[in-house]
Design an enzyme around this catalytic site. Structure first.
Site, PDB file in Angstrom:
ATOM      1  CG  ASP A  54       7.198 -25.425  24.764  1.00 46.08           C
ATOM      2  OD1 ASP A  54       8.321 -24.996  25.088  1.00 46.08           O
ATOM      3  OD2 ASP A  54       6.702 -26.452  25.251  1.00 46.08           O
ATOM      4  CG  ASN A  81       8.446 -12.912  30.776  1.00 49.16           C
ATOM      5  OD1 ASN A  81       8.917 -12.444  31.819  1.00 49.16           O
ATOM      6  ND2 ASN A  81       7.340 -13.661  30.765  1.00 49.16           N
ATOM      7  CB  SER A 132      18.702 -11.177  32.880  1.00 49.56           C
ATOM      8  OG  SER A 132      19.670 -11.692  33.741  1.00 49.56           O
ATOM      9  CE1 TYR A 146      15.591 -18.215  37.043  1.00 52.94           C
ATOM     10  CE2 TYR A 146      16.636 -17.026  38.852  1.00 52.94           C
ATOM     11  CZ  TYR A 146      15.760 -17.048  37.786  1.00 52.94           C
ATOM     12  OH  TYR A 146      15.058 -15.914  37.435  1.00 52.94           O
ATOM     13  CE  LYS A 150      16.211 -15.864  34.351  1.00 53.74           C
ATOM     14  NZ  LYS A 150      15.365 -15.479  33.206  1.00 53.74           N
TER      15      LYS A 150
HETATM   16  N1  LIG Z   1       9.456 -13.498  39.952  1.00 50.30           N
HETATM   17  C1  LIG Z   1      10.693 -13.131  40.223  1.00 50.30           C
HETATM   18  O1  LIG Z   1      11.060 -12.893  41.396  1.00 50.30           O
HETATM   19  C2  LIG Z   1      11.699 -12.965  39.107  1.00 50.30           C
HETATM   20  C3  LIG Z   1      12.869 -12.228  39.375  1.00 50.30           C
HETATM   21  C4  LIG Z   1      13.800 -12.086  38.354  1.00 50.30           C
HETATM   22  C5  LIG Z   1      13.575 -12.626  37.117  1.00 50.30           C
HETATM   23  N2  LIG Z   1      12.424 -13.319  36.868  1.00 50.30           N
HETATM   24  C6  LIG Z   1      12.228 -13.884  35.530  1.00 50.30           C
HETATM   25  O2  LIG Z   1      11.016 -13.371  34.994  1.00 50.30           O
HETATM   26  C7  LIG Z   1      10.541 -14.239  33.976  1.00 50.30           C
HETATM   27  C8  LIG Z   1       9.048 -14.454  34.132  1.00 50.30           C
HETATM   28  O3  LIG Z   1       8.792 -15.117  35.355  1.00 50.30           O
HETATM   29  P1  LIG Z   1       7.623 -14.704  36.348  1.00 50.30           P
HETATM   30  O4  LIG Z   1       8.236 -14.227  37.599  1.00 50.30           O
HETATM   31  O5  LIG Z   1       6.629 -13.839  35.677  1.00 50.30           O
HETATM   32  O6  LIG Z   1       7.021 -16.153  36.695  1.00 50.30           O
HETATM   33  P2  LIG Z   1       5.703 -16.935  36.183  1.00 50.30           P
HETATM   34  O7  LIG Z   1       4.479 -16.184  36.595  1.00 50.30           O
HETATM   35  O8  LIG Z   1       5.896 -18.317  36.657  1.00 50.30           O
HETATM   36  O9  LIG Z   1       5.799 -16.869  34.592  1.00 50.30           O
HETATM   37  C9  LIG Z   1       6.665 -17.693  33.864  1.00 50.30           C
HETATM   38  C10 LIG Z   1       6.150 -17.794  32.459  1.00 50.30           C
HETATM   39  O10 LIG Z   1       7.099 -18.564  31.672  1.00 50.30           O
HETATM   40  C11 LIG Z   1       6.343 -19.509  30.947  1.00 50.30           C
HETATM   41  N3  LIG Z   1       7.104 -20.665  30.509  1.00 50.30           N
HETATM   42  C12 LIG Z   1       7.776 -21.586  31.235  1.00 50.30           C
HETATM   43  N4  LIG Z   1       8.316 -22.517  30.426  1.00 50.30           N
HETATM   44  C13 LIG Z   1       7.987 -22.163  29.153  1.00 50.30           C
HETATM   45  C14 LIG Z   1       8.238 -22.713  27.884  1.00 50.30           C
HETATM   46  N5  LIG Z   1       8.938 -23.851  27.715  1.00 50.30           N
HETATM   47  N6  LIG Z   1       7.761 -22.074  26.773  1.00 50.30           N
HETATM   48  C15 LIG Z   1       7.032 -20.944  26.909  1.00 50.30           C
HETATM   49  N7  LIG Z   1       6.731 -20.387  28.091  1.00 50.30           N
HETATM   50  C16 LIG Z   1       7.206 -20.992  29.202  1.00 50.30           C
HETATM   51  C17 LIG Z   1       5.192 -19.891  31.859  1.00 50.30           C
HETATM   52  O11 LIG Z   1       4.184 -20.524  31.095  1.00 50.30           O
HETATM   53  P3  LIG Z   1       3.121 -21.588  31.668  1.00 50.30           P
HETATM   54  O12 LIG Z   1       1.947 -20.770  32.150  1.00 50.30           O
HETATM   55  O13 LIG Z   1       2.782 -22.428  30.470  1.00 50.30           O
HETATM   56  O14 LIG Z   1       3.783 -22.359  32.754  1.00 50.30           O
HETATM   57  C18 LIG Z   1       4.804 -18.502  32.374  1.00 50.30           C
HETATM   58  O15 LIG Z   1       4.037 -17.831  31.413  1.00 50.30           O
HETATM   59  C19 LIG Z   1      11.377 -15.533  34.086  1.00 50.30           C
HETATM   60  O16 LIG Z   1      12.364 -15.533  33.065  1.00 50.30           O
HETATM   61  C20 LIG Z   1      12.034 -15.388  35.462  1.00 50.30           C
HETATM   62  O17 LIG Z   1      13.262 -16.077  35.525  1.00 50.30           O
HETATM   63  C21 LIG Z   1      11.473 -13.495  37.837  1.00 50.30           C
END
Ligand SMILES: NC(=O)c1ccc[n+]([C@@H]2O[C@H](COP(=O)([O-])OP(=O)(O)OC[C@H]3O[C@@H](n4cnc5c(N)ncnc54)[C@H](OP(=O)(O)O)[C@@H]3O)[C@@H](O)[C@H]2O)c1
Length: 269
Positions: A54, A81, A132, A146, A150
């Site tokens: 975490d 990530n 990011s 948010y 970032k």
């Molecule tokens: N999806 C998009 O459109 C997008 C675009 C740009 C950037 N991003 C970035 O990409 C990254 C990954 O997001 P995603 O899109 O793949 O979404 P996601 O499927 O919701 O994955 C987020 C991950 O972060 C984990 N997490 C949250 N809080 C945490 C903590 N305190 N300690 C450890 N792990 C934690 C979650 O774990 P749990 O399973 O335990 O909740 C999950 O594994 C993020 O940084 C997000 O800001 C996403």
């Protein structure tokens, strides 16, 4: 020698795709997550070790790094990530929500960097890849907190790279556009304040349009491929977009007023 990648937030979305892609490319993978007991499918894949981490718990970071070194003998790349979006009107956010957003997306990422750096310096080599967002280079409506995280990650990473360069440690940034993951679903948190309704229609219009973009976007594989490129291209390039659809270029080239009008047209229509 086998290379080892250490990924945070590998339970779903971009982190999960990245873990699987690197394993398929013959890397050893430390897939860290808050609840590894739920990752039964991933844990069955050879050369993937699911570990509890975490980012808000420094002891869990230290333990996961130690377990990775014990299991695989080295760490070549760290992918920060883990993260989520706190969306909605800023005025409606509670202090706890704001703190948790920064503790996860910014302070958590910094803690992982701080814990890995002594090891990378001793190894005289290392690569930190920080996930990011295009939202680290521009800002959309109802996402102020948010974006603040970032933009912090962008400034932190860009400055950090200067002091780590002499130690042969590189820092890279991944800047995805919309990606279909749990980001738009179970991970999303909304600001809410009892009795504060004046922002409601503005917020729901923006969030509906952003969610739609997320639903229609490609999945995390495209970002995993981008991370693979960033890790293996052997260059000092810092920033990599993924599914950005030209918006990074538009932000760079257009004057503020024209860019803002474009964003309103897309997100507040
Ligand atoms: N999806 C998009 O459109 C997008 C675009 C740009 C950037 N991003 C970035 O990409 C990254 C990954 O997001 P995603 O899109 O793949 O979404 P996601 O499927 O919701 O994955 C987020 C991950 O972060 C984990 N997490 C949250 N809080 C945490 C903590 N305190 N300690 C450890 N792990 C934690 C979650 O774990 P749990 O399973 O335990 O909740 C999950 O594994 C993020 O940084 C997000 O800001 C996403």
């Amino acid at each position: 020698m086998d290379k080892v990648i250490f990924i945070t937030g590998a339970s779903s979305g971009i982190g999960l795709h990245t873990a699987k892609l690197f394993q398929a490319k013959n890397w050893k993978v430390a897939a860290t997550m808050r609840s590894p007991e739920k990752a039964t499918d991933l844990a069955r894949i050879v050369d993937i070790e699911c570990l509890r981490l975490d980012v808000t718990d420094p002891e869990s970071i230290r333990a996961a790094i130690a377990a990775t070194l014990e299991r695989f003998g080295r760490i070549d790349v760290v992918v920060n990530n883990a993260g989520y979006g706190l969306l909605g009107a800023f005025e409606a956010a509670s202090s706890e929500q704001i703190e948790r957003q920064f503790e996860t997306n910014v302070l958590g990422l910094m803690s992982v960097c701080r814990e890995i750096l002594p090891y990378f310096r001793e190894q005289k080599k290392g690569l930190i890849v920080n996930v990011s967002s295009v939202g680290g280079r521009m800002a959309f409506p109802v996402s102020s907190l948010y974006h603040a995280t970032k933009w912090a990650v962008e400034g932190f990473s860009e400055s950090l790279h200067y002091e780590l360069e002499p130690f042969n440690i590189r820092v890279k940034l991944i800047e995805p556009g919309p990606i279909k993951t749990d980001f738009y679903d179970r991970s999303k948190e909304l600001t809410k304040k009892e009795g504060l309704t004046v922002y409601d229609s503005f917020v729901s219009r923006a969030i509906d349009n952003m969610d739609k973009a997320g639903r229609e976007a490609p999945d995390g594989e495209i970002v995993a491929q981008t991370i693979y490129q960033a890790v293996t291209d052997g260059t000092r390039r810092m920033r990599y977009g993924a599914n950005t659809k030209g918006i990074l270029k538009a932000r760079k080239l257009l004057p503020d007023a024209i860019f803002f009008a474009l964003i309103k047209k897309i997100i507040l229509r």
